[in-house]
Scaffold this motif. Sequence first.
Motif, PDB file in Angstrom:
ATOM      1  N   TRP A 146      35.421  52.476  40.157  1.00  0.00           N
ATOM      2  CA  TRP A 146      35.686  51.249  40.909  1.00  0.00           C
ATOM      3  C   TRP A 146      36.698  50.336  40.193  1.00  0.00           C
ATOM      4  O   TRP A 146      37.616  49.823  40.812  1.00  0.00           O
ATOM      5  CB  TRP A 146      34.382  50.472  41.162  1.00  0.00           C
ATOM      6  N   GLY A 147      36.468  50.106  38.920  1.00  0.00           N
ATOM      7  CA  GLY A 147      37.304  49.147  38.186  1.00  0.00           C
ATOM      8  C   GLY A 147      38.766  49.548  38.197  1.00  0.00           C
ATOM      9  O   GLY A 147      39.657  48.715  38.401  1.00  0.00           O
ATOM     10  N   LEU A 150      39.987  50.567  42.547  1.00  0.00           N
ATOM     11  CA  LEU A 150      40.139  49.473  43.516  1.00  0.00           C
ATOM     12  C   LEU A 150      41.421  48.701  43.203  1.00  0.00           C
ATOM     13  O   LEU A 150      42.165  48.313  44.109  1.00  0.00           O
ATOM     14  CB  LEU A 150      38.908  48.561  43.488  1.00  0.00           C
ATOM     15  N   ASN A 151      41.696  48.487  41.927  1.00  0.00           N
ATOM     16  CA  ASN A 151      42.948  47.820  41.566  1.00  0.00           C
ATOM     17  C   ASN A 151      44.162  48.670  41.939  1.00  0.00           C
ATOM     18  O   ASN A 151      45.175  48.139  42.403  1.00  0.00           O
ATOM     19  CB  ASN A 151      42.949  47.498  40.068  1.00  0.00           C
TER      20      ASN A 151
ATOM     21  N   PHE C 144      32.451  44.332  32.139  1.00  0.00           N
ATOM     22  CA  PHE C 144      31.317  44.999  32.795  1.00  0.00           C
ATOM     23  C   PHE C 144      31.811  46.206  33.601  1.00  0.00           C
ATOM     24  O   PHE C 144      33.015  46.359  33.833  1.00  0.00           O
ATOM     25  CB  PHE C 144      30.550  44.022  33.700  1.00  0.00           C
ATOM     26  N   ASP C 145      30.868  47.044  33.988  1.00  0.00           N
ATOM     27  CA  ASP C 145      31.161  48.236  34.780  1.00  0.00           C
ATOM     28  C   ASP C 145      31.089  47.877  36.262  1.00  0.00           C
ATOM     29  O   ASP C 145      30.002  47.601  36.782  1.00  0.00           O
ATOM     30  CB  ASP C 145      30.133  49.322  34.437  1.00  0.00           C
ATOM     31  N   TRP C 146      32.242  47.882  36.944  1.00  0.00           N
ATOM     32  CA  TRP C 146      32.268  47.410  38.328  1.00  0.00           C
ATOM     33  C   TRP C 146      31.299  48.181  39.228  1.00  0.00           C
ATOM     34  O   TRP C 146      30.564  47.589  40.017  1.00  0.00           O
ATOM     35  CB  TRP C 146      33.691  47.522  38.896  1.00  0.00           C
ATOM     36  N   GLY C 147      31.324  49.508  39.143  1.00  0.00           N
ATOM     37  CA  GLY C 147      30.512  50.327  40.056  1.00  0.00           C
ATOM     38  C   GLY C 147      29.030  50.024  39.923  1.00  0.00           C
ATOM     39  O   GLY C 147      28.305  49.907  40.914  1.00  0.00           O
ATOM     40  N   LEU C 150      28.445  45.430  40.056  1.00  0.00           N
ATOM     41  CA  LEU C 150      28.611  44.730  41.333  1.00  0.00           C
ATOM     42  C   LEU C 150      27.408  45.036  42.225  1.00  0.00           C
ATOM     43  O   LEU C 150      26.897  44.147  42.916  1.00  0.00           O
ATOM     44  CB  LEU C 150      29.929  45.130  41.998  1.00  0.00           C
ATOM     45  N   VAL C 180      49.145  43.433  40.273  1.00  0.00           N
ATOM     46  CA  VAL C 180      48.124  42.397  40.177  1.00  0.00           C
ATOM     47  C   VAL C 180      46.793  43.068  39.861  1.00  0.00           C
ATOM     48  O   VAL C 180      46.659  44.294  39.911  1.00  0.00           O
ATOM     49  CB  VAL C 180      47.992  41.593  41.493  1.00  0.00           C
ATOM     50  N   SER C 181      45.810  42.263  39.534  1.00  0.00           N
ATOM     51  CA  SER C 181      44.452  42.749  39.347  1.00  0.00           C
ATOM     52  C   SER C 181      43.529  41.916  40.226  1.00  0.00           C
ATOM     53  O   SER C 181      43.758  40.715  40.411  1.00  0.00           O
ATOM     54  CB  SER C 181      44.050  42.611  37.874  1.00  0.00           C
ATOM     55  N   ILE C 182      42.526  42.533  40.805  1.00  0.00           N
ATOM     56  CA  ILE C 182      41.497  41.790  41.536  1.00  0.00           C
ATOM     57  C   ILE C 182      40.818  40.847  40.553  1.00  0.00           C
ATOM     58  O   ILE C 182      40.431  41.249  39.456  1.00  0.00           O
ATOM     59  CB  ILE C 182      40.465  42.772  42.135  1.00  0.00           C
TER      60      ILE C 182
END
Lengths: 289, 289, 289, 289
Positions: A146-147, A150-151, C144-147, C150, C180-182
Motif C-alpha cells: 500500500w505505502g 498507492l503513491n 507505520f505500515d499503511w496496509g 490504516l 508527490v506523496s499522499i
Amino acid sequence: MTRIDSFKSIIDKYEVVFFDAFGVLKNYGGLLPGIENTFAYLQEQGKEYYIVTNDASRSPVQLAESYTSKGLMAITPDRIISSGMLTKEYLDLKVNDGIVAYLGTPDSAHYIDSSGLHTLPISEVNESNIDRVNALVFLDDEGFDWGRDLNKSVNLMRKRTIPAIVANTDQAYPLTKHDVSIAIGGLASMIEKIVGKAFIRFGKPDSQMFMFAYDLLRERRAISKKDIVMVGDTLQTDILGGNKFGLDTVLVLSGNTQAKDAENRITSTGIVPTYICDSAVVELGGFAF
Amino acid sequence: MTRIDSFKSIIDKYEVVFFDAFGVLKNYGGLLPGIENTFAYLQEQGKEYYIVTNDASRSPVQLAESYTSKGLMAITPDRIISSGMLTKEYLDLKVNDGIVAYLGTPDSAHYIDSSGLHTLPISEVNESNIDRVNALVFLDDEGFDWGRDLNKSVNLMRKRTIPAIVANTDQAYPLTKHDVSIAIGGLASMIEKIVGKAFIRFGKPDSQMFMFAYDLLRERRAISKKDIVMVGDTLQTDILGGNKFGLDTVLVLSGNTQAKDAENRITSTGIVPTYICDSAVVELGGFAF
Amino acid sequence: MTRIDSFKSIIDKYEVVFFDAFGVLKNYGGLLPGIENTFAYLQEQGKEYYIVTNDASRSPVQLAESYTSKGLMAITPDRIISSGMLTKEYLDLKVNDGIVAYLGTPDSAHYIDSSGLHTLPISEVNESNIDRVNALVFLDDEGFDWGRDLNKSVNLMRKRTIPAIVANTDQAYPLTKHDVSIAIGGLASMIEKIVGKAFIRFGKPDSQMFMFAYDLLRERRAISKKDIVMVGDTLQTDILGGNKFGLDTVLVLSGNTQAKDAENRITSTGIVPTYICDSAVVELGGFAF
Amino acid sequence: MTRIDSFKSIIDKYEVVFFDAFGVLKNYGGLLPGIENTFAYLQEQGKEYYIVTNDASRSPVQLAESYTSKGLMAITPDRIISSGMLTKEYLDLKVNDGIVAYLGTPDSAHYIDSSGLHTLPISEVNESNIDRVNALVFLDDEGFDWGRDLNKSVNLMRKRTIPAIVANTDQAYPLTKHDVSIAIGGLASMIEKIVGKAFIRFGKPDSQMFMFAYDLLRERRAISKKDIVMVGDTLQTDILGGNKFGLDTVLVLSGNTQAKDAENRITSTGIVPTYICDSAVVELGGFAF
C-alpha cells in the motif's frame, strides 16, 4: 415495511432471481446453512438465477469453485456476473494496445488479460515503460504494497491522461465478525480525490452490472424486468441498484443489515426494498413431501 | 489529442451515431447552421442515429417538433431517447399506485403519466393527500415557485419514505451566451443533501441512458458497441458516459467546451474523447457531387 | 490581479509577516537562494514574523534546526506555529487520561506527549488496551505500515467513540520536482469517509492556525489584523485561510502555484490574494548600501 | 455517556458559559419555560455568559430585543456573538470599496453596512453596476425571490472574481414542530458547487465564532479555555465546534437532538459532548438559600 416475508413465497412470484454473494449465500464462516435448499427449489421450479457480485479479485471459474468445493454445485461459472467482467469488457472495447497497470493479485490481473494488452503490476511501472501505460485498473486490495504502490498510482495518474477503472465500488468489506478491511474501492476514491480526475466505476449500485446480467438472460429467453427479483444484504448497493434498474428487491437480514437496524436504515437512507426476509434460505419442509 | 478530426470521416467508420442535443444540434440561436447536411449524409449512407438527451421537460413528440418546426425533418420522435423516458419506465415498473408529486411544468408531468398513477404538482401536496404520495419526481426547473416548493419537497421527503427520482442530472444549463440557469438536477442535489437520503438519478453519464438507446437499436438490427459512436459537447456527461458504456466518443467544440479550453479540460478531468471535431456539421462539398 | 508586486515594498506596508514554509522558504533543493536577505531586512526594519506551517511531523525545535543547520539563523523555535502545536493544545485541554493512539513517526508522537497521556503507535493497539484508547491522532504519513495500520485505524474508530484528530490537512505534498506523496491528511479523509464520523482537523485554511499565531503575537505587543500579511504558495490553504482570518495575503510563485497557472487558478477557485510576487526573496540591492 | 447531568452542577464548575440560542434558550413556542432562572443563577454566582449563534438575519440589538421583549432581560446586545458580526469584520478588513451584493432582508443588510461600502440586494445588480460589485454575502433565506435571485447569484459569481461570504452555515432550520426550512447556508452550498469556487463560511462549528467570543471575554478578564463550557442542542455545530476549540461541552435535549436519539447520534457521528442535560434550565429550588 418491517413485515418479514417468506423467501419461498417470493421465489414463486418471479421467473428469475439475482443473488448478491457475500452476506446472502456465504459469510465469514462459509456457506449459509441450508442455502443449497434454495437452489434445489429454484431448479425444481424451473427458475433461472444469477449471482451478481462486486468481486473483481477472481475469475468466474475461480469464484464458482469456491462454492462447488463446499458442495453447492448449482453455482457454475456461467451463473456468475462480476464487476471484473465489466472491466474486461471495457478494456476490450476501449483500450486497444499498450500496458494496463493494476493494483491487485496476479489472479485478478490474469482475468482481465485481453488480446493486445499487457498487464503489469503498478510496482513495475517505471520511466522506461510509463509512456506505454494506457489504463490503470483497481482490482483488489491485496497483492501490493500500500505505502509504495498507492503513491505510484497517484503519480501515474498525474503524469498520464489515461482512464482509471475501479472494478469494485465497495469502500470496505467485512473481514471477521468484528473487523472490516478497507476495500480497493475506498483506496481508489482517495486517489481519485487527490488527482482530481473522473475515474470509471463498475459494480452495484451502477446499472451496468444489472444490464450485463439482463443481457445474458435475454440471450437465452424472452424476459421482462417485472419477472426478475434482486436479493441482497446491502441497501446502498444491492437494493438501490436493483430498484433503479426497475427490479423488485429483497433485503435479507443475514449480512450487512441486521434485523434490529433494518427499519431505521431504510427510513434514514430512503432506500426501500420490496420485501424483507430473514435470509435467502428456503425451508426444507416448504416444498419436500 | 488536440488533433481536430473531420466529422464526416468519423461517420464513415461507424454504423450508428448517438448525438447529444444542446450544444451539438442546436444552440441559443436555434439549429446549428448546416446541421441538416449531417442528417442528409447519414441517411444517404444508410447509417442509424439517435438523440440521447438529459431533457425531461417535454415528451419525445414535443422535442421532435422543436426540430421539425425549424426544418430539420430527420429528428422524429422515435429517434429521441430522453432521461424522462427512463423516469417513466421506472414509475411503470416500480410505483404501482397512488400519487406521484413532481416539480416541473404540466408538459413534463403529462409525459410521465402512467396507468394507475396520479401526477400532482408539489404545490398541491397537503395533509389530506400526503399519505398517498408514493414518489417525488424532479422534472424541470420551471413551472413552480422555488421558495415555496423546494421547501415543500424537503418536508415531503422527511415525512415519507418514498423514492425521489431526478430526471435530469445536469447542475446548470446555458440560458444565453453569457448566462446559465440552475437546472433541476442542481436543485435536487441540494435537497438530497439536506434530507440525507439516496435519490435515483437518470441521465448521462449514467449508463442506463445509453442502454435504453442500445436496446431500441438492437430490436431493429444486430449491432456491437464497437459500431456506435457518441457525439457530445460536454466531457462530464456525453464523453464520460459514452466511454464508460464502451463506445467511441467525439467531443465537438460547438457548445460547452470551447476550442481554447479543450486540451486543458481533458487533461485536468482525465476524460478523453476518441476524437475532437469543430462541430457535428458535415461540409456540403464533402459528399455532394 | 496578474500584476507582479515587489516583495520588499509589501513588507514595508505591514508590521508583521506570516510565512508558509514549503514552497516559500524552502523547496526540494533546500533553502530558497537569497531568502536570508528577507529575514535580514525584516530584522533591520524591526518587523515581526512567524512561520505558520501544516507540519506535524516534528517539533518546533526540530523544524527550526532544519533551517539553522543550513545557515538561516532567523528561524528560531519560538517563531514557528505548526498544526502539531494545535493538536497538542487539544489533547491537553480535552483528553484527560488514557492512551493516545497515533499514525506517524516516534518524533511526531514525542512532540504531542502530554501529562497524563500515554502515546502508542496504532500498530500496538490490541484487545488488552483498546478500551483505554481515548483519541486517535494522524500525525505523519511515515513511520507505520499503511496496509496494516490504516485498517487498524478504521477498526479502532468503529469500536471506540473517541475523537480522531488530523494534525495536517494536506491531501498530498511534493516529494520531488515530478512526484508527490499522499499526505496523512489524505489518508485520514479516506478513513473518515469509511467510518462516517466527524474528524477534527487542524491546519490552514482553518482559522485556528492563524488565531494561534495572532495570540502569541498579541502577548508581545498590541497589533491589528490590518498590520499583518500572510505569504504562501498555495491558494487553498495559505491564501484562503489568510483571507478568511481577515489578513492581507501574498501569493508567491516559487512553489505549488506556477506563474503560467496563477491567473487561471485564481479565477477558477475564486481565491484572490491581495498581491502576487515571484518569491518572498528581497533583492539585496534593495536595502544594502 | 448517556448519563444525564444536572445543569446547575455543571455551571458550578466553570467561570463562563457560552449558549447556543435556538433549541437552548428558545423554541417555536418562545422562551424555554424557566430559562430566566438560569440567568438569575449565573448572575448570582458572578458567572459570565455569551450567546453564540449562527444567526445573521438581525443585528445583536435586534436579537437582544427578541429576548428582552419576552421578559428575559439578561440577554443584552453585548452578550450576543453572531456569525453576522464575523461577516461585518471580514468586510471591514478585506473589502475596501464598491458594492456588496446580498441575499437577505433589509434588516440583515443594514447590519453589515460598513464605511466605504454600499450594500445592494442581488435583485438590483445589473450590467451598469456589476463591475463595482466586490463581494456577495449570503445573509438570510428571506427577503428575496429564490427563482430569480439564486440564478442571479450564480451568474454574478461566474462573471466576477470576488469573495462570496456565507454568514450562516446551517443547511436547514426548524420552522414548526414538524417542518423545516432550507437555510441560506443550504442555498449557498448549492451555488458554491455549481460555480466551483471556494466560498468563505462563518458560523459554528468554525472556530472563528468561538475565537470572537473568547477575545471579547479576554478584554474583560484573564480566562483559560478550561474555565468555559459551551451549551448547545446540535452535535455538528455547537458540540463539534466547542470541542475543537478546546472547550468542555454540554448537549441539551430541548432542541434538535431528542433524548431517544442522543446516544445513537453520538456513536454514529463520533461527536461526544462532555455532559448531557435535559435542558439548560436551572431548577428553582436548586439555588434558593
